[in-house]
Design an enzyme around this catalytic site. Structure first.
Site, short mmCIF file in Angstrom:
data_model
loop_
_atom_site.label_atom_id
_atom_site.label_comp_id
_atom_site.label_asym_id
_atom_site.label_seq_id
_atom_site.Cartn_x
_atom_site.Cartn_y
_atom_site.Cartn_z
N PHE A 75 -8.05 9.51 7.61
CA PHE A 75 -7.69 9.88 6.23
C PHE A 75 -8.92 9.72 5.35
O PHE A 75 -9.97 9.22 5.78
CB PHE A 75 -6.53 9.00 5.73
N THR A 106 0.84 -1.20 0.00
CA THR A 106 0.00 0.00 0.00
C THR A 106 0.88 1.25 0.00
O THR A 106 1.95 1.26 0.61
CB THR A 106 -0.95 0.04 1.23
N ASP A 139 -12.85 9.77 6.16
CA ASP A 139 -13.10 9.69 7.61
C ASP A 139 -13.85 10.90 8.19
O ASP A 139 -14.71 10.72 9.06
CB ASP A 139 -11.77 9.48 8.38
N ARG A 155 -12.13 -2.01 7.66
CA ARG A 155 -10.77 -2.53 7.64
C ARG A 155 -10.48 -3.31 8.91
O ARG A 155 -9.88 -4.39 8.88
CB ARG A 155 -9.75 -1.39 7.47
N ASP A 186 -8.40 -3.53 -0.75
CA ASP A 186 -9.09 -2.50 -1.50
C ASP A 186 -10.34 -2.13 -0.74
O ASP A 186 -11.08 -3.01 -0.29
CB ASP A 186 -9.44 -3.02 -2.89
N SER A 187 -10.57 -0.84 -0.60
CA SER A 187 -11.76 -0.39 0.15
C SER A 187 -12.53 0.60 -0.70
O SER A 187 -11.99 1.23 -1.61
CB SER A 187 -11.34 0.30 1.45
N GLY A 194 -2.08 5.99 5.97
CA GLY A 194 -3.17 5.83 6.94
C GLY A 194 -3.55 4.37 7.09
O GLY A 194 -3.72 3.86 8.20
N LYS A 195 -3.64 3.65 5.96
CA LYS A 195 -3.97 2.22 6.00
C LYS A 195 -2.87 1.44 6.71
O LYS A 195 -3.14 0.54 7.50
CB LYS A 195 -4.09 1.68 4.57
P1 IMP Z 1 -8.32 2.26 -1.89
O1 IMP Z 1 -8.66 1.03 -1.12
O2 IMP Z 1 -6.93 2.73 -1.53
O3 IMP Z 1 -8.56 2.14 -3.35
O4 IMP Z 1 -9.26 3.37 -1.30
C1 IMP Z 1 -10.19 4.06 -2.06
C2 IMP Z 1 -10.44 5.41 -1.47
O5 IMP Z 1 -11.23 5.26 -0.30
C3 IMP Z 1 -9.20 6.19 -1.09
O6 IMP Z 1 -9.37 7.53 -1.50
C4 IMP Z 1 -9.15 6.12 0.40
O7 IMP Z 1 -8.63 7.30 0.96
C5 IMP Z 1 -10.61 5.94 0.77
N1 IMP Z 1 -10.67 5.09 1.95
C6 IMP Z 1 -10.28 3.79 2.04
N2 IMP Z 1 -10.43 3.36 3.30
C7 IMP Z 1 -10.89 4.40 4.01
C8 IMP Z 1 -11.20 4.58 5.38
O8 IMP Z 1 -11.05 3.69 6.23
N3 IMP Z 1 -11.66 5.79 5.73
C9 IMP Z 1 -11.83 6.81 4.85
N4 IMP Z 1 -11.53 6.71 3.56
C10 IMP Z 1 -11.05 5.51 3.14
#
Ligand code: IMP
Length: 197
Positions: free
Chosen positions: A150, A8, A153, A181, A77-78, A12-13
């Site tokens: 981040f 990653t 949030d 997460r 991935d989120s 933040g993650k």
């Molecule tokens: P990715 O998993 O890095 O593709 O995340 C996609 C988007 O969602 C990114 O802009 C992250 O900043 C946001 N994101 C992912 N996880 C979180 C979280 O736990 N809180 C807030 N934003 C998140």
């Protein structure tokens, strides 16, 4: 202490994973090649699992090329899914955050503010790939609140906390208790403990 590589570029993650796994005897380190987090191609897909599996497949190739195939490696991935805006921002969460930001999301919404976060975590154990999913239901705050965390949030209020605070108003530990997460990574941690990895 056992080590788990995490692919990653999001600090933040990484911090959240380190916080969650540290007490269980796992050191989470950013997966780097020649000191850099390697780029992997994100496929065009409206499904987070497809995206996570495509990334872990590429990441395992990179491990193999480094003769490190026996090491474990995590990608995740989120996405944020807002009920009033079907599939949005969803798999486009990163792009939408960059283009319109939290402010832009607030401008798009009226009274219907239900939303959820999803995480798909894919783990290469050194032998096989295992997938873990976490979901956090909540709503989009009427205003930006809080300085921690981040991404989205400052505008996401998890239902389970029942006190109306956004993730950005919580400590990492509190956020992990409720977050997508946190749930996915706790399932992953249980798997590691059960399988003696
Ligand atoms: P990715 O998993 O890095 O593709 O995340 C996609 C988007 O969602 C990114 O802009 C992250 O900043 C946001 N994101 C992912 N996880 C979180 C979280 O736990 N809180 C807030 N934003 C998140």
């Amino acid at each position: 202490m056992a080590t788990l590589n995490f692919l990653t570029g999001n600090s933040g993650k990484l911090a959240e994973a380190q916080n969650l796994f540290g007490p269980h005897g796992w050191e989470i380190q950013a997966f780097k090649i020649n000191g850099e987090v390697p780029d992997v191609i994100e496929p065009q897909s409206d499904n987070l699992t497809t995206v996570a599996l495509a990334k872990i497949a590429q990441a395992v190739e990179l491990l193999a090329a480094e003769n490190r195939l026996g090491e474990s490696l995590l990608v995740e991935d989120s996405g944020l899914f807002i009920e009033a805006l079907p599939e949005f921002p969803g798999v486009y969460s990163a792009h939408v955050l960059q283009s319109i930001g939290c402010d832009g999301i607030l401008r798009l919404l009226d009274d219907e503010r239900a939303a959820h976060f999803l995480t798909v975590a894919a783990l290469w154990t050194g032998e096989v790939v295992e997938v873990f999913i976490g979901r956090c239901d909540g709503r989009i705050s009427p205003e930006i609140k809080g300085d921690d965390g981040f991404g989205y949030d400052p505008i996401f209020i998890p239902d389970e906390s029942q006190d109306g605070r956004t993730f950005a108003e919580m400590t990492k530990e509190e956020k992990s208790t409720y977050s997508h997460r946190g749930k996915a990574l706790r399932a992953l941690s249980d798997y590691l403990n059960e399988n003696g990895a």
